[in-house]
Design an enzyme around this catalytic site. Sequence first.
Site, PDB file in Angstrom:
ATOM      1  N   ARG A 108       1.160  -8.091  16.050  1.00 43.91           N
ATOM      2  CA  ARG A 108       0.204  -8.201  17.121  1.00 43.91           C
ATOM      3  C   ARG A 108       0.035  -9.553  17.817  1.00 43.91           C
ATOM      4  O   ARG A 108       0.150  -9.516  18.845  1.00 43.91           O
ATOM      5  CB  ARG A 108      -1.036  -7.404  16.652  1.00 43.91           C
ATOM      6  CG  ARG A 108      -1.078  -5.884  16.562  1.00 43.91           C
ATOM      7  CD  ARG A 108      -2.352  -5.540  16.609  1.00 43.91           C
ATOM      8  NE  ARG A 108      -2.360  -4.033  16.664  1.00 43.91           N
ATOM      9  CZ  ARG A 108      -3.085  -3.230  15.584  1.00 43.91           C
ATOM     10  NH1 ARG A 108      -3.808  -3.845  14.758  1.00 43.91           N
ATOM     11  NH2 ARG A 108      -2.786  -2.082  15.749  1.00 43.91           N
ATOM     12  N   HIS A 144      -0.177   2.103 -10.217  1.00 48.90           N
ATOM     13  CA  HIS A 144       0.495   1.212 -10.985  1.00 48.90           C
ATOM     14  C   HIS A 144       0.135   1.467 -12.632  1.00 48.90           C
ATOM     15  O   HIS A 144       1.021   1.511 -13.351  1.00 48.90           O
ATOM     16  CB  HIS A 144      -0.251  -0.358 -10.973  1.00 48.90           C
ATOM     17  CG  HIS A 144      -0.295  -0.840  -9.591  1.00 48.90           C
ATOM     18  ND1 HIS A 144       0.729  -0.660  -8.866  1.00 48.90           N
ATOM     19  CD2 HIS A 144      -1.023  -1.578  -8.889  1.00 48.90           C
ATOM     20  CE1 HIS A 144       0.474  -1.393  -7.505  1.00 48.90           C
ATOM     21  NE2 HIS A 144      -0.511  -1.880  -7.977  1.00 48.90           N
TER      22      HIS A 144
END
Length: 486
Positions: free
Chosen positions: A49, A247
């Site tokens: 952006r 994880h």
Amino acid sequence: MSSRRAEPSVFVIFGASGDLTRSKLLPAIFNLVEEGHLPEEFAILGVARPTIDQATYRQQMREQVRQAEGEPLDADKWKRIEERLYYLSGEFDDPALFESVKKALGDIRQRHSVPANYLFYFAVPPDLFGQVAERLGTAGLLKEDEGWRRVIIEKPFGYDLESARTLNAELTRQLRESQIYRIDHYLGKETVQNILACRFANGIFEPVWNRRYVDHVQMTVAEDAGVGRRGAYYDKAGALRDIVQNHMFQVMTLVAMEPPIRLDGEDVRDEKARVLRAVTPLTPDDVARHVVRAQYDGYRKEANVDPASRSETFVAMRLFIDNWRWEGVPFYLRTGKRMARRATEVVVHFKRPPLMLFSDTPVKSLSPNMLILRIQPDEGISLCFNAKVPGPFERLETVTMDFSYEEYFKTEPTTGYETLLFDAMTGDQTLFHRMDMVEAGWQAVAPILEAWRTDTRSTLPTYKPGSWGPAEADLLIERDGREWRD
Ligand code: BG6
């Protein structure tokens, strides 16, 4: 990673001004260049952006990578990256941005003689994944007519089973499963990959790696840091979604899986998915007795955290894997922020040998053998066993055989992103989550999420920053006559 080079491609990062790009992705690209793993025909296009020009972007990134590396950058190596680093600013909901991306890619490919292979990285908030994919599709950038098109997606992949399925449906409107790389940086860590080597490249572990010899398995992911600048994201996720469902489950599958037929292709992922599907579903009573959540003191005062937040920064649980190998062997998992120290490890506790041989000696108990897989920091493996203290046969002591990656291989640990980016650039999906694995992971934690959703208490148990978590977590394992290895 081998000494091979990745396939020529343009690496396109959406969210190129964010934390992940600065602290992980570009440093990983730098390391890949340093190690000679990237071809000449390679370029990077950052999309984000902020309205800044290319020169400023390059300068900012040089500084960020230097900080991440913690030392001055090799000027030639950085120059190789900088000459190939481009930047485009725009809004992700603006179709015009994607036309500009298309045009920029054409120019970049021509300048650096890169074929039409594009690796897109979505380092953007998850609610934008679908939108970015759709805009790329509309711009014709996902069609594999000239070269390959792959998309790496950061976690979280949904917030529960249903949202993960919805997100997947959005993606698969534009992409095939073989184009989607759901990244989990833990799987890029050398020590995590080495679990497979340790188990299957040695003859001595596999015969005892089962319910007959293993008493239980402990897994800990402890972080000393708090939520830092990520309060807004973390407060929505909590430790279960942030660490356990992805994880820790991935590490658990490597510890628990059956030997795959081969190390490449789908065989490893097939075996991992089977482990997740075999996790015994928790009943509400199991959740109440065998799952603990807590918040560190002061969490509710962290920046961008709801002052009445009920998100957990710590979770501990007991799971079973309901298959032939592991029936009846508890897997204890715990993770938390602001704990005593940073340590990720897996401890395989073997059953105690019979004591009777020592009944006429002062030895009153035998410590169990433990194989400790130290994932990080201090990467290595330790084997603990009992030895006789020199002198009369009276005392035994637990001694440790130690292997340290750094000492032996003289290498510094990497973040995991190097391996995974390289694999994505060579089309190897082995270390990425497949959709059925994501679903099985969400299914396994669904009873916990449901129980917590309906729990009306306004506060959670708390723990002191710098400790090993709440007393309830100790109780969870002590009730079974065991204790955490701290
Ligand atoms: C990320 C989590 O996936 O892993 C973070 O979102 C966590 O909350 C981080 O801190 C831990 O990664 P590592 O590699 O430092 O163990």
